[in-house]
Design a protein around this motif. Structure first.
Motif, PDB file in Angstrom:
ATOM      1  N   LYS A  53       1.006  -1.382   0.040  1.00  0.00           N
ATOM      2  CA  LYS A  53       0.070   0.083   0.029  1.00  0.00           C
ATOM      3  C   LYS A  53       0.921   1.248  -0.047  1.00  0.00           C
ATOM      4  N   TRP A  54       0.197   2.225  -0.453  1.00  0.00           N
ATOM      5  CA  TRP A  54       1.116   3.588  -0.524  1.00  0.00           C
ATOM      6  C   TRP A  54      -0.179   4.824  -0.152  1.00  0.00           C
TER       7      TRP A  54
ATOM      8  N   HIS B 135      -7.850   3.255  -8.966  1.00  0.00           N
ATOM      9  CA  HIS B 135      -6.977   3.195  -7.916  1.00  0.00           C
ATOM     10  C   HIS B 135      -7.804   2.694  -6.794  1.00  0.00           C
ATOM     11  N   VAL B 136      -7.226   1.191  -6.528  1.00  0.00           N
ATOM     12  CA  VAL B 136      -7.969   0.426  -5.374  1.00  0.00           C
ATOM     13  C   VAL B 136      -7.579   1.085  -3.936  1.00  0.00           C
ATOM     14  N   LYS B 137      -8.378   1.151  -3.171  1.00  0.00           N
ATOM     15  CA  LYS B 137      -8.133   1.536  -1.726  1.00  0.00           C
ATOM     16  C   LYS B 137      -8.046   0.451  -0.874  1.00  0.00           C
ATOM     17  N   VAL B 138      -7.267   0.332   0.121  1.00  0.00           N
ATOM     18  CA  VAL B 138      -7.218  -0.800   1.112  1.00  0.00           C
ATOM     19  C   VAL B 138      -7.049  -0.083   2.615  1.00  0.00           C
ATOM     20  N   VAL B 139      -7.825  -1.046   3.433  1.00  0.00           N
ATOM     21  CA  VAL B 139      -7.768  -0.550   5.062  1.00  0.00           C
ATOM     22  C   VAL B 139      -7.335  -1.836   5.567  1.00  0.00           C
TER      23      VAL B 139
ATOM     24  N   VAL C  28      -6.824   9.936   6.047  1.00  0.00           N
ATOM     25  CA  VAL C  28      -5.704   9.051   5.292  1.00  0.00           C
ATOM     26  C   VAL C  28      -6.359   7.924   4.513  1.00  0.00           C
ATOM     27  N   TYR C  29      -5.724   7.797   3.249  1.00  0.00           N
ATOM     28  CA  TYR C  29      -6.279   6.853   2.293  1.00  0.00           C
ATOM     29  C   TYR C  29      -4.974   6.210   1.710  1.00  0.00           C
ATOM     30  N   TYR C  30      -5.093   4.820   1.628  1.00  0.00           N
ATOM     31  CA  TYR C  30      -3.942   3.997   1.128  1.00  0.00           C
ATOM     32  C   TYR C  30      -4.274   3.431  -0.150  1.00  0.00           C
ATOM     33  N   LYS C  31      -3.496   3.682  -1.239  1.00  0.00           N
ATOM     34  CA  LYS C  31      -3.626   2.912  -2.493  1.00  0.00           C
ATOM     35  C   LYS C  31      -3.224   1.584  -2.323  1.00  0.00           C
ATOM     36  N   HIS C  32      -3.932   0.803  -2.845  1.00  0.00           N
ATOM     37  CA  HIS C  32      -3.505  -0.544  -3.125  1.00  0.00           C
ATOM     38  C   HIS C  32      -2.604  -0.739  -4.228  1.00  0.00           C
ATOM     39  N   LEU C  33      -1.308  -1.439  -4.161  1.00  0.00           N
ATOM     40  CA  LEU C  33      -0.382  -1.570  -5.402  1.00  0.00           C
ATOM     41  C   LEU C  33      -0.568  -2.838  -5.840  1.00  0.00           C
TER      42      LEU C  33
ATOM     43  N   GLU D 231       3.439  -1.169   3.910  1.00  0.00           N
ATOM     44  CA  GLU D 231       3.343   0.170   3.394  1.00  0.00           C
ATOM     45  C   GLU D 231       4.734   0.366   2.620  1.00  0.00           C
ATOM     46  N   THR D 232       4.691   1.291   1.516  1.00  0.00           N
ATOM     47  CA  THR D 232       5.739   1.245   0.760  1.00  0.00           C
ATOM     48  C   THR D 232       5.941   2.997   0.497  1.00  0.00           C
ATOM     49  N   PRO D 233       7.151   3.479   0.505  1.00  0.00           N
ATOM     50  CA  PRO D 233       7.081   5.039   0.127  1.00  0.00           C
ATOM     51  C   PRO D 233       7.056   5.577  -1.485  1.00  0.00           C
ATOM     52  N   PHE D 234       7.100   4.144  -2.139  1.00  0.00           N
ATOM     53  CA  PHE D 234       6.876   4.397  -3.595  1.00  0.00           C
ATOM     54  C   PHE D 234       5.755   3.976  -4.130  1.00  0.00           C
ATOM     55  N   ASN D 235       5.241   5.101  -5.003  1.00  0.00           N
ATOM     56  CA  ASN D 235       3.936   4.697  -5.654  1.00  0.00           C
ATOM     57  C   ASN D 235       4.460   4.032  -7.025  1.00  0.00           C
ATOM     58  N   SER D 236       3.412   3.170  -7.593  1.00  0.00           N
ATOM     59  CA  SER D 236       3.859   2.764  -8.779  1.00  0.00           C
ATOM     60  C   SER D 236       2.664   2.822  -9.741  1.00  0.00           C
TER      61      SER D 236
END
Length: 216
Positions: free
Chosen positions: A101-102, A115-119, A145-150, A193-198
């Protein structure tokens, strides 16, 4: 695009081999032309994970091995994301599957159904994935706070085979998200969690965006 993904995957130190799983002869020929490895699979698969499972069986992957699923529309893959993805599986034998997640900041990305979200829960395991903004913040003063699922997954081979035998549930059919099949059947997915979006190539407009990043 496939060559970019392949070469970036090859640069990940934890990965021993990289194969492109496809049902399209044109993709297979493209991969072979640039010196890559390809595995032809059947066309009638419910999801990319089902295709990966068939390829892994054909390759003779051993039961205790770890399989990393990198989607072919991820040309900006940062090698360190794979290192983060695999780490929980190396540290805890009880974890069957991981993903990434990002944290999103842009409201357009948050509202974009592509852009899929994840909790996740407090231990980092997925509670739900959705194409809708998730969670819903009722109070305006709350920190949103929203997290994108990579779209990266890592599996233990034995769980990958189990995954493909699970029946599709209501949630997976509704959202068209294969990872919900795992949650509906009571299994856990560790979310790292990763600091890099893809940036994925979901629509034609994404191609220009990715090309600008690669060139610039």
């Amino acid at each position: 695009m496939i060559q970019h993904v392949y070469e970036r995957a090859m640069s990940c130190p934890e990965i021993s081999e990289v194969y492109i799983a496809t049902d399209d002869e044109r993709i297979s020929e493209c991969v072979l032309d640039f010196g890559g490895k390809a595995v032809m699979t059947e066309q009638a698969h419910r999801s990319g994970t089902d295709r990966i499972s068939e390829a892994a069986v054909k390759m003779g992957v051993k039961k205790g091995d770890i399989i990393v699923n990198i989607q072919g529309d991820q040309p900006l893959l940062h090698p360190s994301t794979v290192s983060r993805l695999i780490k929980p599986l190396l540290e805890d034998q009880a974890i069957p599957m991981t993903t990434l997640k990002w944290e999103m900041k842009d409201i357009g990305d948050i509202q974009n159904p592509n852009h899929v979200k994840v909790v996740s829960d407090r231990k980092g395991f997925a509670l739900y994935f959705s194409r809708c903004p998730l969670p819903f913040f009722r109070d305006a003063e709350s920190r949103h706070v929203y997290y994108k699922h990579l779209g990266f997954y890592a599996f233990r081979m034995e769980f990958l085979l189990k995954f493909t035998r699970l029946s599709q549930g209501v949630l997976e059919a509704a959202e068209k998200l294969e990872q919900l099949r795992v949650l509906e059947h009571g299994f856990k997915i560790k979310v790292v969690e990763t600091p890099f979006n893809s940036i994925e190539i979901d629509v034609p407009e994404d191609v220009m965006r990715v090309e600008e990043i690669l060139v610039g």
